[in-house]
Write an enzyme that holds these catalytic residues in place. Structure first.
Site, PDB file in Angstrom:
ATOM      1  N   ASP A   1       0.882  -1.177   0.000  1.00 16.29           N
ATOM      2  CA  ASP A   1       0.000   0.000   0.000  1.00 16.29           C
ATOM      3  C   ASP A   1       0.913   1.218   0.000  1.00 16.29           C
ATOM      4  O   ASP A   1       1.648   1.436   0.966  1.00 16.29           O
ATOM      5  CB  ASP A   1      -0.873  -0.043   1.265  1.00 16.29           C
ATOM      6  N   ILE A   2       0.898   1.996  -1.044  1.00 14.43           N
ATOM      7  CA  ILE A   2       1.846   3.113  -1.217  1.00 14.43           C
ATOM      8  C   ILE A   2       1.715   4.134  -0.091  1.00 14.43           C
ATOM      9  O   ILE A   2       2.689   4.833   0.226  1.00 14.43           O
ATOM     10  CB  ILE A   2       1.657   3.772  -2.598  1.00 14.43           C
TER      11      ILE A   2
ATOM     12  N   VAL B   1      -5.924   4.634  -5.807  1.00 13.03           N
ATOM     13  CA  VAL B   1      -4.774   5.079  -5.004  1.00 13.03           C
ATOM     14  C   VAL B   1      -4.931   6.553  -4.610  1.00 13.03           C
ATOM     15  O   VAL B   1      -4.500   6.960  -3.526  1.00 13.03           O
ATOM     16  CB  VAL B   1      -3.456   4.837  -5.769  1.00 13.03           C
ATOM     17  N   ASP B   2      -5.623   7.333  -5.433  1.00 12.89           N
ATOM     18  CA  ASP B   2      -5.873   8.752  -5.125  1.00 12.89           C
ATOM     19  C   ASP B   2      -6.694   8.860  -3.840  1.00 12.89           C
ATOM     20  O   ASP B   2      -6.360   9.617  -2.919  1.00 12.89           O
ATOM     21  CB  ASP B   2      -6.630   9.363  -6.304  1.00 12.89           C
TER      22      ASP B   2
ATOM     23  N   THR C   1      -3.516   2.240 -14.621  1.00 13.54           N
ATOM     24  CA  THR C   1      -3.889   0.825 -14.839  1.00 13.54           C
ATOM     25  C   THR C   1      -5.121   0.411 -14.051  1.00 13.54           C
ATOM     26  O   THR C   1      -5.509  -0.767 -14.068  1.00 13.54           O
ATOM     27  CB  THR C   1      -2.719  -0.109 -14.466  1.00 13.54           C
TER      28      THR C   1
HETATM   29  N1  APR Z   1      -1.183   1.537  -3.123  1.00 10.27           N
HETATM   30  C1  APR Z   1      -0.592   1.234  -4.313  1.00 10.27           C
HETATM   31  N2  APR Z   1      -1.282   1.058  -5.454  1.00 10.27           N
HETATM   32  C2  APR Z   1      -2.638   1.172  -5.385  1.00 10.27           C
HETATM   33  C3  APR Z   1      -3.316   1.483  -4.180  1.00 10.27           C
HETATM   34  C4  APR Z   1      -2.532   1.669  -3.026  1.00 10.27           C
HETATM   35  N3  APR Z   1      -3.085   1.972  -1.833  1.00 10.27           N
HETATM   36  N4  APR Z   1      -4.668   1.528  -4.451  1.00 10.27           N
HETATM   37  C5  APR Z   1      -4.803   1.246  -5.754  1.00 10.27           C
HETATM   38  N5  APR Z   1      -3.599   1.021  -6.323  1.00 10.27           N
HETATM   39  C6  APR Z   1      -3.266   0.681  -7.709  1.00 10.27           C
HETATM   40  C7  APR Z   1      -4.346   0.052  -8.541  1.00 10.27           C
HETATM   41  O1  APR Z   1      -4.448  -1.345  -8.272  1.00 10.27           O
HETATM   42  C8  APR Z   1      -3.806   0.324  -9.935  1.00 10.27           C
HETATM   43  O2  APR Z   1      -2.854  -0.664 -10.289  1.00 10.27           O
HETATM   44  O3  APR Z   1      -2.980   1.894  -8.375  1.00 10.27           O
HETATM   45  C9  APR Z   1      -3.077   1.667  -9.783  1.00 10.27           C
HETATM   46  C10 APR Z   1      -3.796   2.853 -10.425  1.00 10.27           C
HETATM   47  O4  APR Z   1      -5.202   2.673 -10.298  1.00 10.27           O
HETATM   48  P1  APR Z   1      -6.168   3.901  -9.917  1.00 10.27           P
HETATM   49  O5  APR Z   1      -5.929   4.301  -8.533  1.00 10.27           O
HETATM   50  O6  APR Z   1      -7.548   3.494 -10.317  1.00 10.27           O
HETATM   51  O7  APR Z   1      -5.663   5.109 -10.841  1.00 10.27           O
HETATM   52  P2  APR Z   1      -5.826   5.341 -12.409  1.00 10.27           P
HETATM   53  O8  APR Z   1      -6.082   4.081 -13.148  1.00 10.27           O
HETATM   54  O9  APR Z   1      -4.629   6.187 -12.783  1.00 10.27           O
HETATM   55  O10 APR Z   1      -7.150   6.216 -12.492  1.00 10.27           O
HETATM   56  C11 APR Z   1      -7.117   7.517 -11.973  1.00 10.27           C
HETATM   57  O11 APR Z   1      -9.006   7.081 -10.610  1.00 10.27           O
HETATM   58  O12 APR Z   1      -9.006   7.214  -8.351  1.00 10.27           O
HETATM   59  C12 APR Z   1      -9.331   7.885  -9.479  1.00 10.27           C
HETATM   60  O13 APR Z   1      -9.083  10.209  -8.896  1.00 10.27           O
HETATM   61  C13 APR Z   1      -8.518   9.142  -9.639  1.00 10.27           C
HETATM   62  O14 APR Z   1      -9.870   9.913 -11.453  1.00 10.27           O
HETATM   63  C14 APR Z   1      -8.610   9.337 -11.129  1.00 10.27           C
HETATM   64  C15 APR Z   1      -8.535   7.917 -11.653  1.00 10.27           C
END
Ligand code: APR
Length: 179
Positions: A18-19, A41-42, A126
Site C-alpha cells: 500500500d503506497i 490510489v488517489d 492501470t
Molecule cells: N497503493 C498502491 N497502489 C494502489 C493502491 C494503493 N493503496 N490503491 C490502488 N492502487 C493501484 C491500482 O491497483 C492500480 O494498479 O494503483 C493503480 C492505479 O489505479 P487507480 O488508482 O484506479 O488510478 P488510475 O487508473 O490512474 O485512475 C485515476 O481514478 O481514483 C481515481 O481520482 C482518480 O480519477 C482518477 C482515476
C-alpha cells in the site's frame, strides 16, 4: 518477494504494498485533472494524508494530463506527494503511451528539482483509467530509466498493488536492464 536491482547509483525496487505506508521522500498519486481526490490510489492517499492535502491541492488549481504537481505529505509517512494525471486508455491510438511516459518523467523531474532521494510510483492509469497492465509496465520502466539518466533519486520504487502487476514491472525492468 521484493525485487531489487541497482544500476549507476540508482536502486530500483519492485514491491507489492500500500503506497500510503511508504516512508519515502515522495509517493506519486495517480490523480485526475481536478486534483480533488477520487477513488483508487488517489482516494487512499487522500484518506491517509488527511484534509490538509485536499486543501493544498485545491490551491494548485488542477493539473493537465501528463503533467505533475508536488505537495507536502501531511499525515502520510512520505514527506511529499507528487500528483500526476495519467491518460485514460482509449485503445492506444490517441497518444496514451506518450502521455503515460510524461507522467513518470514529469514526476522524476519534480523529484530532481526538489532534490528528493527516494520516490515510489503506483502503476499509473492501470486501474480506473483502464490502461492494460503489460503495456503500462513497459512504458513506465522505459520512461523511468530514460529520465533516471539525469540526476535521479538514489531509490526508485515501483509500488504495485498486486503480485501480477509486480511481476510485470519486474519483467520489464529485467528486460530493459539486460538489453
Ligand atoms: N497503493 C498502491 N497502489 C494502489 C493502491 C494503493 N493503496 N490503491 C490502488 N492502487 C493501484 C491500482 O491497483 C492500480 O494498479 O494503483 C493503480 C492505479 O489505479 P487507480 O488508482 O484506479 O488510478 P488510475 O487508473 O490512474 O485512475 C485515476 O481514478 O481514483 C481515481 O481520482 C482518480 O480519477 C482518477 C482515476
Amino acid at each position: 518477494m521484493d525485487f531489487v536491482v541497482s544500476r549507476a547509483e540508482v536502486r530500483f525496487e519492485v514491491i507489492v504494498a500500500d503506497i500510503t505506508t511508504l516512508a519515502v521522500d515522495a509517493i506519486v498519486d495517480a490523480a485526475n485533472s481536478s486534483l480533488r481526490g477520487g477513488g483508487g490510489v488517489d482516494g487512499a492517499i487522500h484518506r491517509a494524508a488527511g484534509p490538509g492535502l485536499l486543501a493544498e491541492c485545491i490551491a494548485l488549481g488542477g493539473c493537465p494530463t501528463g503533467e505533475a504537481r508536488i505537495t507536502g505529505g501531511h499525515h502520510l509517512a512520505a514527506r511529499h506527494v507528487i500528483h500526476t494525471v495519467g491518460p485514460v486508455w482509449a485503445g492506444g491510438g490517441f497518444g496514451e503511451p506518450e502521455l503515460l511516459a510524461r507522467c513518470y518523467r514529469a514526476s522524476l523531474a519534480l523529484a530532481r528539482d526538489h532534490r528528493l532521494d527516494s520516490i515510489a510510483f503506483p502503476a499509473i492509469s492501470t486501474g480506473v483509467y483502464g490502461y492494460p497492465g503489460e503495456e503500462a509496465a513497459e512504458v513506465a520502466v522505459a520512461a523511468v530509466l530514460a529520465e533516471a539518466q539525469t540526476a535521479p533519486p538514489s531509490r526508485i520504487v515501483f509500488c504495485c498493488f498486486s503480485k501480477a502487476a509486480a511481476d510485470r514491472h519486474r519483467a520489464a525492468l529485467e528486460r530493459s536492464l539486460s538489453a
